[in-house]
Design a protein around this motif. Structure first.
Motif, PDB file in Angstrom:
ATOM      1  N   UNK A  46       0.839  -1.200   0.000  1.00 49.16           N
ATOM      2  CA  UNK A  46       0.000   0.000   0.000  1.00 49.16           C
ATOM      3  C   UNK A  46       0.873   1.248   0.000  1.00 49.16           C
ATOM      4  N   UNK A  88       0.351   4.070  -2.797  1.00 51.70           N
ATOM      5  CA  UNK A  88       0.092   5.470  -2.458  1.00 51.70           C
ATOM      6  C   UNK A  88       1.227   6.380  -2.907  1.00 51.70           C
ATOM      7  N   UNK A 120       0.637   7.215  -6.467  1.00 54.43           N
ATOM      8  CA  UNK A 120      -0.454   8.174  -6.667  1.00 54.43           C
ATOM      9  C   UNK A 120      -0.031   9.574  -6.249  1.00 54.43           C
ATOM     10  N   UNK A 121       0.521   9.683  -5.051  1.00 55.08           N
ATOM     11  CA  UNK A 121       0.887  11.003  -4.533  1.00 55.08           C
ATOM     12  C   UNK A 121       1.955  11.659  -5.405  1.00 55.08           C
ATOM     13  N   UNK A 171     -10.383   5.895 -12.063  1.00 55.71           N
ATOM     14  CA  UNK A 171      -9.295   4.936 -11.899  1.00 55.71           C
ATOM     15  C   UNK A 171      -9.269   3.988 -13.089  1.00 55.71           C
ATOM     16  N   UNK A 174      -6.224   0.626  -8.472  1.00 54.93           N
ATOM     17  CA  UNK A 174      -6.769   1.847  -7.882  1.00 54.93           C
ATOM     18  C   UNK A 174      -5.852   3.023  -8.215  1.00 54.93           C
ATOM     19  N   UNK A 179      -4.655   6.183 -11.328  1.00 52.06           N
ATOM     20  CA  UNK A 179      -5.092   6.977 -12.474  1.00 52.06           C
ATOM     21  C   UNK A 179      -4.199   6.701 -13.678  1.00 52.06           C
ATOM     22  N   UNK A 189      -8.192  14.757 -11.015  1.00 54.15           N
ATOM     23  CA  UNK A 189      -8.156  13.348 -10.628  1.00 54.15           C
ATOM     24  C   UNK A 189      -7.899  13.178  -9.130  1.00 54.15           C
ATOM     25  N   UNK A 190      -6.779  13.668  -8.691  1.00 52.94           N
ATOM     26  CA  UNK A 190      -6.333  13.367  -7.322  1.00 52.94           C
ATOM     27  C   UNK A 190      -7.299  13.901  -6.272  1.00 52.94           C
ATOM     28  N   UNK A 191      -7.657  15.169  -6.414  1.00 49.52           N
ATOM     29  CA  UNK A 191      -8.686  15.729  -5.546  1.00 49.52           C
ATOM     30  C   UNK A 191      -9.578  16.592  -6.401  1.00 49.52           C
ATOM     31  N   UNK A 192     -10.552  15.997  -7.080  1.00 47.86           N
ATOM     32  CA  UNK A 192     -11.259  16.679  -8.161  1.00 47.86           C
ATOM     33  C   UNK A 192     -12.129  17.855  -7.705  1.00 47.86           C
ATOM     34  N   UNK A 226       0.970   6.701   7.528  1.00 50.09           N
ATOM     35  CA  UNK A 226       0.663   5.332   7.943  1.00 50.09           C
ATOM     36  C   UNK A 226       1.518   4.899   9.141  1.00 50.09           C
TER      37      UNK A 226
END
Lengths: 383, 308
Positions: free
Chosen positions: B8, B12, B15-16, B123, B142, B144, B212-215, B259
Motif C-alpha cells: 500500500x 500510495x 499516486x501522490x 481509476x 486503484x 489513475x 483526478x487526485x482531488x477533483x 501510515x
C-alpha cells in the motif's frame, strides 16, 4: 505584496456600500481568502448576515488573507477609515489586536478564538465539541469495522475537544469503537489530507471525520463508499450519497449579539475585560448537520434506526432517536447534558473529572487529554 | 501485515508522486537546456485552475487536461520571454511567475470554489497485471491513467535526452551554449522550447490535482508541491530515469508519514525529501569532474552570442 494589494482592493470594493448618515462601522479581518470554503468563508457568511440584520444601522467591511504577524498595519488602516468595531477572526491575530487596542482605546475589538481580553477587547468562539459528540454517536452506529478515522490539523485543545467528543459519542453507542487519528500539522494540506485518509482506510477505518480546512476527506472516503462528516461549511455537494452529517457554524449569532449590545450601549470600549463568548448548541452558534436544517442525511436514518441500544439513561432507544435526544438536551443547556461531564477517565486510566463534576469553559479551553478509544500520537498528553 | 504495508505504501507513493513526477520531468528538460524555472508552483496552480474550469464547463476531464497543459505552456512562455529573450535573472523571473500564478489563480478561481468536479478522471485497472495475486489488486487497480503515463513519459524522455539528436542538442545548449551556437544550433529557440515543454508538464501536473487526485478547485491547492518537484529534479540529478526513483522515494516518505504516524514522528519523514536533496547537491559538488553527476554547466546563465 500580493496580499496587501488584494486586501486593499477588497477593502475598496467592500466599503463602497451605502453612504449613510453615521452608521456603526464594523470591520472584519480574515486570515484566509473568503474563497477558502472553510474558516474565513464561514466568518464572511456571518458578516453578510450581520449586515442584513442591521441594514442601514451599520456598515461592514473586510480585509482577507491577512498574514497573522502583519495584522497591525491593517488595523491602522481600518481605524483610519473610521472603523468603530474590529473583529480579528484568527487566534494568531491576538498580539496585534492587543497591541493596537492600547493605541486605539476608543475602538472596540473582538478576538475570535482568542484567550486574552482588555477593556476594549472581547473574545469569542463557536465551539463544536458537542456536535462532534453527536457525530460520534452516528459514526459508532454506522461502522462495521469498529474503526473510525479522524484527520486532524494540529494537536491543540480545540481539535482535541473535537476528537474526544467524537470518541465519547462513538463509544456510547459501540463500546468497541476505536478512533484512529492522523495529524496533518497544517490547517490546509489537500495532499496530506488525501494520504492521511488513505492511510486510515488502509488501517480499517470505514467512517471518517476531520478537523481541517478542505473537503478532501469527504471526497477520498467517497471513492470507497465510506460515510463521512462535513466540517464547518456545508460540504454535502462534494458527495451527496456519503455525507451523513457534520458540523455547521453560525458566526452571525455571535456577531449580531455583540453589535446589538454595542449599539444599545451595553458594550463600550471600557467594559469588555470579562466578555468572553464560548457559544454552543444552546446559543444557536453551532448546528448538527451537513446542511442547515438537516441533522442527519435522510438516506442514513434507516441505518441508524436499525441500531437499538439498551441505554443507561433512556432505556431501549435507537441511535437516531438518541442523536436527536442528546441534541435537544444540549440545546437546552450544558447542565442538562455534557459529554465531558464527570466521571471521566482519560485513555491512560487517570480520572480527569470526578463524578458529578461539570467541566468549566476554562477546563474545556485548556483540554489536553485523550479519552479511551482514541488511538494515535497525542502531543502534550498528560502522563 | 508488513507485505500489505509495503504494497500500500508503493501504491500510495505512486499516486501522490504523480504530479511531482510530471512537473519534475518538465523541469529536468528545461534545466538540461540551461534554464532554471522556479515558476513550477505557479504554472501548476494555473493549470489546475483552467483544467478545472474547462472540465467543469465541458464535462470532459481530458479536455480540461489539454487546457491545463496549454495554460502551463503559456505561463512558461512568460518565463521564457523574460529569462531567455530579455536575459533577465532566471531565479527572479521564475519566482515572480510562482507569485503571479498563485495570486491570479486565487482571483479568477473565486467563483469555482466549493463545488466538486462533476466528471472526474476515473481509476484505471491494468489488464493482466491486476490479476497477479496479492500484488495486482493493490498496485494495479486503484490508480489513475496519468500515473502510468508519467512513468512511460519518463522512460521516453530519458531515451530522447540520451540517445537522440534532439536530446544531444538540448544537452549541448545547456552545457555549452557557445559551442552549440557555433555549430549552428539556434540556442535561444531550443531554450524557449525546453521551457515551454516544462510548462506543459507542470500544467499537466496541476491538472492531475484538480481533475483526478482531488477533483475540485481550492485556492492554493498545489500547496508547495511545485517546490518539491523542483527539489526532485535536482535530487534526480537531471535524469528522467532517476526521477522515477526520486518520485517513489519522496512519495513513500510522504505516505509513510501518515501510515507510520503512531511509530515515527511524522516531521522526521516529511523532511526527508529535502534532506535527500541537500545530500544530492553535496554529492554533485563533490564529484564535479564526473559528467554523469553534475548540473548542466550553463545552468542559470542567460546566453548571448559573443559573451564569454
Amino acid at each position: 505584496m500580493r496580499t496587501i494589494l488584494l486586501a486593499l482592493l477588497s477593502l475598496l470594493v467592500a466599503s463602497s456600500a451605502t453612504a449613510q448618515d453615521d452608521p456603526l462601522k464594523v470591520a472584519f479581518i480574515y486570515v484566509g481568502p473568503v474563497g477558502d470554503y472553510g474558516f474565513s468563508y464561514a466568518h464572511d457568511l456571518g458578516r453578510q448576515a450581520l449586515q442584513e440584520h442591521f441594514g442601514d444601522q451599520i456598515e461592514t467591511v473586510y480585509v482577507e488573507s491577512v498574514p497573522e504577524p502583519e495584522v497591525e498595519p491593517f488595523i491602522d488602516q481600518l481605524v483610519a477609515d473610521g472603523a468603530d468595531v474590529i473583529f480579528g477572526t484568527s487566534f494568531g491575530f491576538g498580539d496585534g489586536i492587543l497591541a493596537a487596542a492600547q493605541r486605539y482605546p476608543d475602538v472596540i475589538f473582538g478576538w475570535g478564538t482568542g484567550i486574552a481580553r482588555a477593556p476594549n477587547v472581547l473574545t469569542y468562539m463557536a465551539d463544536f465539541y458537542q456536535v462532534y459528540y453527536l457525530n460520534g454517536l452516528i459514526a459508532g452506529a454506522l461502522s462495521t469495522s469498529d474503526t473510525l478515522g479522524y484527520v486532524a490539523a494540529f494537536p491543540i485543545p480545540e481539535v482535541k475537544r473535537h476528537i474526544d467528543g467524537f470518541a465519547l459519542g462513538a463509544r456510547e453507542v459501540n463500546p468497541d469503537a476505536e478512533v484512529q487519528v492522523r495529524w496533518l500539522y497544517s490547517w490546509f494540506d489537500p495532499a496530506g489530507a488525501k494520504e492521511a485518509t488513505e492511510a486510515l482506510m488502509a488501517a480499517g477505518a470505514d467512517v471518517l471525520a476531520f478537523t481541517e480546512d478542505t473537503p478532501t476527506v469527504i471526497q477520498t472516503a467517497a471513492e470507497r463508499g465510506h460515510p463521512s462528516f462535513s466540517h464547518y461549511a456545508s460540504m454535502v455537494e462534494f458527495s451527496p450519497e456519503t455525507v451523513v452529517s457534520g458540523q455547521l457554524v453560525h458566526w452571525d449569532t455571535i456577531y449580531i449579539d455583540i453589535v446589538e449590545k454595542v449599539l444599545d450601549g451595553t458594550y463600550t470600549s471600557t467594559n469588555l475585560e470579562d466578555v468572553d463568548y464560548f457559544w454552543l448548541l444552546e446559543h444557536g452558534a453551532v448546528e448538527l448537520g451537513a446542511e442547515p436544517g438537516v441533522p442527519v442525511a435522510p438516506a442514513f436514518i434507516d441505518d441508524l434506526e436499525a441500531v437499538v441500544l439498551d441505554h443507561p439513561e433512556f432505556g431501549e432507544i435507537d441511535v437516531y432517536d438518541l442523536v436527536l435526544r442528546r441534541n435537544a438536551q444540549m440545546t437546552e443547556g450544558r447542565e442538562v447534558f455534557d459529554p465531558f461531564a464527570g466521571p471521566l477517565v482519560d485513555r491512560n486510566g487517570n480520572e480527569v473529572y470526578a463524578e458529578g463534576y461539570l467541566p468549566t469553559i476554562d477546563d474545556l479551553v485548556g483540554l489536553e487529554f485523550a479519552v479511551p478509544g482514541v488511538v494515535g500520537p497525542w502531543d502534550n498528553e498528560p502522563e | 501485515m508488513e507485505t500489505a504495508l509495503v504494497l500500500s505504501t508503493i501504491a500510495r507513493a505512486l499516486a501522490f508522486s504523480t504530479p511531482l513526477l510530471w512537473a519534475a520531468l518538465g523541469e529536468i528538460v528545461a534545466e538540461r537546456s540551461g534554464v532554471v524555472n522556479l515558476g513550477v508552483e505557479g504554472m501548476m496552480i494555473l493549470g489546475a485552475l483552467t483544467g478545472f474550469i474547462v472540465a467543469q464547463s465541458s464535462g470532459d476531464p481530458w479536455l480540461g487536461l489539454v487546457a491545463a497543459a496549454a495554460t502551463g505552456a503559456a505561463a512558461a512562455l512568460l518565463h521564457a520571454f523574460f529569462a531567455v529573450i530579455l536575459r533577465a535573472n532566471q531565479y527572479v523571473s521564475g519566482l515572480a511567475l510562482t507569485i503571479f500564478g498563485l495570486g491570479l489563480s486565487g482571483l479568477i478561481g473565486r467563483g469555482w470554489v466549493g463545488r466538486p468536479l462533476r466528471n472526474a478522471m476515473e481509476y484505471v485497472s491494468l489488464p493482466f497485471l491486476v490479476d497477479i495475486p496479492v500484488v495486482g489488486p493493490v498496485l494495479f487497480d486503484h490508480q489513475y491513467a496519468l500515473t502510468w503515463w508519467g512513468l512511460i513519459v519518463a522512460v521516453a524522455l530519458w531515451f530522447v535526452l540520451q540517445h537522440t539528436r534532439i536530446g544531444l542538442i538540448v544537452r549541448t545548449v545547456g552545457e555549452n551554449p557557445a559551442a552549440a551556437d557555433a555549430a549552428g544550433v539556434p540556442v535561444l529557440r531550443v531554450r524557449i522550447a525546453a521551457v515551454v515543454f516544462g510548462g506543459v508538464m507542470a500544467g499537466i501536473a496541476g491538472g492531475f490535482l484538480s481533475l483526478a487526485y482531488r477533483p475540485s478547485w481550492g485556492q492554493g491547492m498545489t500547496n508547495g508541491l511545485g517546490w518539491i518537484a523542483l527539489a526532485m529534479a535536482i535530487f534526480a540529478l537531471w535524469d528522467p530515469l532517476r526521477a522515477i526513483f526520486a518520485a517513489l522515494l519522496f512519495g513513500a516518505f510522504f505516505t509513510l508519514s501518515f501510515s507510520l504516524q503512531d511509530r515515527f514522528p511524522p516531521q522526521l519523514l516529511t523532511m526527508m525529501p529535502y534532506l535527500f536533496t541537500i545530500l544530492a547537491l553535496t554529492l554533485t559538488s563533490l564529484r564535479k569532474g564526473d559528467r554523469s553527476f553534475g548540473a548542466p554547466e550553463a545552468l542559470g546563465e542567460p546566453y548571448a552570442r559573443g559573451e564569454r
